[in-house]
Design a protein around this motif. Structure first.
Motif, PDB file in Angstrom:
ATOM      1  N   ASP A 162      14.724   4.119   0.380  1.00 39.26           N
ATOM      2  CA  ASP A 162      14.599   3.589  -0.982  1.00 39.26           C
ATOM      3  C   ASP A 162      13.400   4.192  -1.714  1.00 39.26           C
ATOM      4  OD1 ASP A 162      16.822   1.892  -0.857  1.00 39.26           O
ATOM      5  OD2 ASP A 162      15.657   0.304   0.102  1.00 39.26           O
ATOM      6  N   ILE A 163      12.418   4.655  -0.955  1.00 39.85           N
ATOM      7  CA  ILE A 163      11.203   5.207  -1.572  1.00 39.85           C
ATOM      8  C   ILE A 163      11.535   6.457  -2.383  1.00 39.85           C
ATOM      9  CG2 ILE A 163       8.905   6.168  -1.120  1.00 39.85           C
ATOM     10  CD1 ILE A 163       8.912   4.455   1.479  1.00 39.85           C
ATOM     11  N   PHE A 164      12.248   7.417  -1.770  1.00 37.43           N
ATOM     12  CA  PHE A 164      12.543   8.625  -2.552  1.00 37.43           C
ATOM     13  C   PHE A 164      13.662   8.391  -3.557  1.00 37.43           C
ATOM     14  CE2 PHE A 164      15.018   9.577   1.435  1.00 37.43           C
ATOM     15  CZ  PHE A 164      16.287   9.731   0.897  1.00 37.43           C
ATOM     16  N   LEU A 165      14.565   7.440  -3.279  1.00 36.71           N
ATOM     17  CA  LEU A 165      15.632   7.155  -4.239  1.00 36.71           C
ATOM     18  C   LEU A 165      15.086   6.623  -5.566  1.00 36.71           C
ATOM     19  CD1 LEU A 165      18.357   5.468  -1.986  1.00 36.71           C
ATOM     20  CD2 LEU A 165      18.416   7.769  -2.978  1.00 36.71           C
ATOM     21  N   LEU A 166      14.040   5.802  -5.497  1.00 37.61           N
ATOM     22  CA  LEU A 166      13.480   5.166  -6.692  1.00 37.61           C
ATOM     23  C   LEU A 166      12.355   5.979  -7.319  1.00 37.61           C
ATOM     24  CD1 LEU A 166      13.469   2.621  -8.499  1.00 37.61           C
ATOM     25  CD2 LEU A 166      12.007   1.511  -6.800  1.00 37.61           C
ATOM     26  N   ASN A 167      11.885   7.008  -6.619  1.00 33.92           N
ATOM     27  CA  ASN A 167      10.633   7.647  -7.014  1.00 33.92           C
ATOM     28  C   ASN A 167      10.651   8.275  -8.404  1.00 33.92           C
ATOM     29  OD1 ASN A 167       7.896   8.252  -6.033  1.00 33.92           O
ATOM     30  ND2 ASN A 167       8.525  10.386  -6.238  1.00 33.92           N
ATOM     31  N   GLY A 168      11.725   8.952  -8.763  1.00 32.12           N
ATOM     32  CA  GLY A 168      11.763   9.603 -10.079  1.00 32.12           C
ATOM     33  C   GLY A 168      11.647   8.608 -11.217  1.00 32.12           C
ATOM     34  N   THR A 198      16.579  -7.913  -9.298  1.00 28.36           N
ATOM     35  CA  THR A 198      15.601  -6.890  -8.894  1.00 28.36           C
ATOM     36  C   THR A 198      16.297  -5.670  -8.313  1.00 28.36           C
ATOM     37  OG1 THR A 198      15.320  -7.741  -6.639  1.00 28.36           O
ATOM     38  CG2 THR A 198      13.912  -8.681  -8.364  1.00 28.36           C
ATOM     39  N   THR A 199      17.563  -5.479  -8.610  1.00 24.44           N
ATOM     40  CA  THR A 199      18.314  -4.361  -8.044  1.00 24.44           C
ATOM     41  C   THR A 199      17.577  -3.046  -8.272  1.00 24.44           C
ATOM     42  OG1 THR A 199      20.398  -5.506  -8.476  1.00 24.44           O
ATOM     43  CG2 THR A 199      20.514  -3.136  -8.088  1.00 24.44           C
ATOM     44  N   GLY A 200      17.370  -2.328  -7.178  1.00 26.45           N
ATOM     45  CA  GLY A 200      16.678  -1.052  -7.258  1.00 26.45           C
ATOM     46  C   GLY A 200      15.174  -1.150  -7.360  1.00 26.45           C
ATOM     47  N   ARG A 201      14.624  -2.368  -7.279  1.00 29.94           N
ATOM     48  CA  ARG A 201      13.169  -2.527  -7.387  1.00 29.94           C
ATOM     49  C   ARG A 201      12.549  -3.009  -6.066  1.00 29.94           C
ATOM     50  NH1 ARG A 201      11.872   0.037 -11.916  1.00 29.94           N
ATOM     51  NH2 ARG A 201       9.807  -0.746 -11.415  1.00 29.94           N
ATOM     52  N   ASP A 209       0.814  -1.210   0.000  1.00 27.13           N
ATOM     53  CA  ASP A 209       0.000   0.000   0.000  1.00 27.13           C
ATOM     54  C   ASP A 209       0.852   1.266   0.000  1.00 27.13           C
ATOM     55  OD1 ASP A 209      -2.645  -0.550  -0.352  1.00 27.13           O
ATOM     56  OD2 ASP A 209      -3.276  -0.056   1.678  1.00 27.13           O
ATOM     57  N   PHE A 210       2.173   1.136   0.014  1.00 21.69           N
ATOM     58  CA  PHE A 210       3.035   2.312  -0.078  1.00 21.69           C
ATOM     59  C   PHE A 210       2.840   2.960  -1.450  1.00 21.69           C
ATOM     60  CE2 PHE A 210       6.776   1.454   3.038  1.00 21.69           C
ATOM     61  CZ  PHE A 210       5.883   1.121   4.038  1.00 21.69           C
ATOM     62  N   ARG A 211       2.784   4.280  -1.451  1.00 21.01           N
ATOM     63  CA  ARG A 211       2.729   5.024  -2.718  1.00 21.01           C
ATOM     64  C   ARG A 211       4.150   5.372  -3.137  1.00 21.01           C
ATOM     65  NH1 ARG A 211      -1.305   7.226  -5.374  1.00 21.01           N
ATOM     66  NH2 ARG A 211      -2.657   6.830  -3.572  1.00 21.01           N
ATOM     67  N   ILE A 212       4.467   5.024  -4.371  1.00 18.57           N
ATOM     68  CA  ILE A 212       5.746   5.385  -4.971  1.00 18.57           C
ATOM     69  C   ILE A 212       5.487   5.594  -6.453  1.00 18.57           C
ATOM     70  CG2 ILE A 212       6.373   2.928  -5.167  1.00 18.57           C
ATOM     71  CD1 ILE A 212       9.313   3.827  -4.986  1.00 18.57           C
ATOM     72  N   GLY A 213       6.042   6.650  -7.032  1.00 19.68           N
ATOM     73  CA  GLY A 213       5.638   7.019  -8.385  1.00 19.68           C
ATOM     74  C   GLY A 213       4.275   7.680  -8.330  1.00 19.68           C
ATOM     75  N   ILE A 214       3.361   7.235  -9.166  1.00 19.59           N
ATOM     76  CA  ILE A 214       2.020   7.821  -9.201  1.00 19.59           C
ATOM     77  C   ILE A 214       1.045   7.054  -8.314  1.00 19.59           C
ATOM     78  CG2 ILE A 214       0.042   8.379 -10.682  1.00 19.59           C
ATOM     79  CD1 ILE A 214       2.011   8.911 -12.952  1.00 19.59           C
TER      80      ILE A 214
END
Length: 411
Positions: free
Chosen positions: A142-148, A132-135, A30-35
């Motif tokens: 990790d949430i803000f690191l991957l968000n863009g 799955t590196t970075g996924r 349920d975490f929001r990441i991206g849209i």
């Protein structure tokens, strides 16, 4: 007839602990990441009958049925999917599993068999290997690191084959309005309003959700997501890799921030490389550092080890759990972690870890927030959005409260 398979998004205890305080109140999927959320991404890639399998105290609200202990596809809830991962996972047959360097990614098994698959995947004794590196969300940062990256992926998926609502003539676009394939770099859902703003899409797209508003004088840089019914107030400066969740109100300066939803940073002040849960409020002039004065690598509080962990990060800002508040002109040091139900006010910098259900300031110190006072405030805040703090929510909060008291007593 196409029969949808049963899919369970599971959380392990160690992943849950490493993602606290954000995992206190929700399954990790349920975490929001991206849209959108991790679960919504899986549902878009791999249609099925989805359920959660979170830690025990969350199962009353988010729990899974046993599926009569039938064979179902179990997927780790902290995996942010892409097409390659989905192709591998969806091809699994009964009794098969796949792992990465962190453990089990997915297994097609009975619920009763899942613990064995999880254990053996950690040792490398079972399951095929997948990259799955970075996924995988292993830690809160990790949430803000991957968000863009994920905003760009979500934008392509959500807008594919669709037409954006028209862009107002009062809006200035910096960069190409379309990419090389002719896809718009700004997508506005029906009912949204963007007036008198500057949108820079040189580094990524900008998504504006249904009934969202961007007020005049705002400067936005992609990749950026403004979700449904959220508002960017006048003169805001929002840098890229930022997600503003549903029903949030933001202003001031933000850079690489994820707000899950229903939270406000409506006034001037800086927030960068940060993750904010739901039902939070940052008062006027609140500022949160994301860089140490000596440019040293950052240490951040880790709930799993009950100590500060070393990271390789130079930038990390505020991590705040649900229902926490900061008063006017509160200042946060680099990589401050704030738990659930915290109320911070006054001048000066509070400690860099503030346990759940605490109230006070760096000057006067912190005291315990009673569960009754917390429930009253939370109910009042949610009612302003027409929502209710349900009995299930109350029982979850009571469990977190008891856990917080045990932690405070052991320090």
């Amino acid at each position: 007839m196409n029969i949808l398979r049963d899919i369970v998004l599971f959380d392990t205890e160690d992943t849950y602990e490493n993602l606290l305080p954000l995992s206190y109140t929700r399954p990790i999927a349920d975490f929001r990441i991206g849209i959108d959320t991790i679960r919504q991404k899986w549902e878009a890639f791999l249609p099925g009958n989805y359920q959660y399998l979170p830690v025990a105290y969350l199962r009353e609200k988010f729990g899974t049925e046993t599926c009569n202990d039938r064979h179902v596809l179990h997927i780790a809830g902290n995996i942010v999917p892409n097409r390659e991962i989905v192709e591998t996972v969806s091809a699994l047959k009964v009794g098969e599993s796949v792992r990465d360097e962190n453990g089990l990614v997915a297994a097609y098994c009975r619920l009763s068999e899942l613990p064995e698959f999880i254990s053996e995947a950690k040792t490398g004794n079972r399951g095929g290997e997948i990259e799955t590196t970075g996924r995988r969300l292993n830690y809160v940062f990790d949430i803000f690191l991957l968000n863009g990256t994920v905003i760009k992926e979500d934008f392509a998926r959500i807008t594919a084959g669709r037409k954006s609502a028209p862009l107002s003539q009062t809006v200035t676009i910096i960069g190409n309005a379309e990419d090389a394939e002719g896809t718009p770099m700004v997508f506005i859902e029906e009912g949204a309003s963007v007036e008198g703003a500057i949108l820079n899409v040189k580094n990524g797209p900008i998504y504006i959700g249904r009934e969202a508003e961007v007020w005049e004088g705002s400067c936005l840089r992609g990749p950026l997501a403004l979700c449904g019914n959220a508002k960017i107030r006048m003169g805001a400066k929002i840098y890229g890799s930022t997600t503003i969740g549903p029903y949030c109100k933001v202003g001031g300066e933000m850079d690489n921030v994820v707000l899950f939803g229903y939270s406000n940073k409506a006034h001037d002040g800086y927030l960068g490389n940060a993750v904010i849960g739901e039902w939070c409020n940052l008062g006027a002039g609140t500022n949160a550092s994301n860089l140490k004065n000596d440019y040293a690598k950052i240490r951040i509080w880790n709930y799993a080890t009950r100590r500060f962990m070393r990271t390789d990060l130079q930038f990390c800002g505020l991590i705040m759990g649900d229902h926490s508040k900061a008063g006017v002109n509160v200042m946060f040091n680099t990589a401050t972690v704030v738990g659930v139900g915290v109320n911070i006010h006054g001048a000066g910098f509070p400690r860099v870890f503030v346990p759940s259900f605490s109230e006070g300031s760096s000057e006067a110190g912190f005291t315990n927030v009673s569960i009754d006072k917390f429930m009253t405030t939370a109910s009042r805040v949610m009612s302003r959005r027409g929502l209710e703090l349900t009995d299930l929510d109350r029982r979850i909060c009571e469990y977190i409260y008891e856990s917080a008291q045990r932690f405070k007593g052991s320090r």
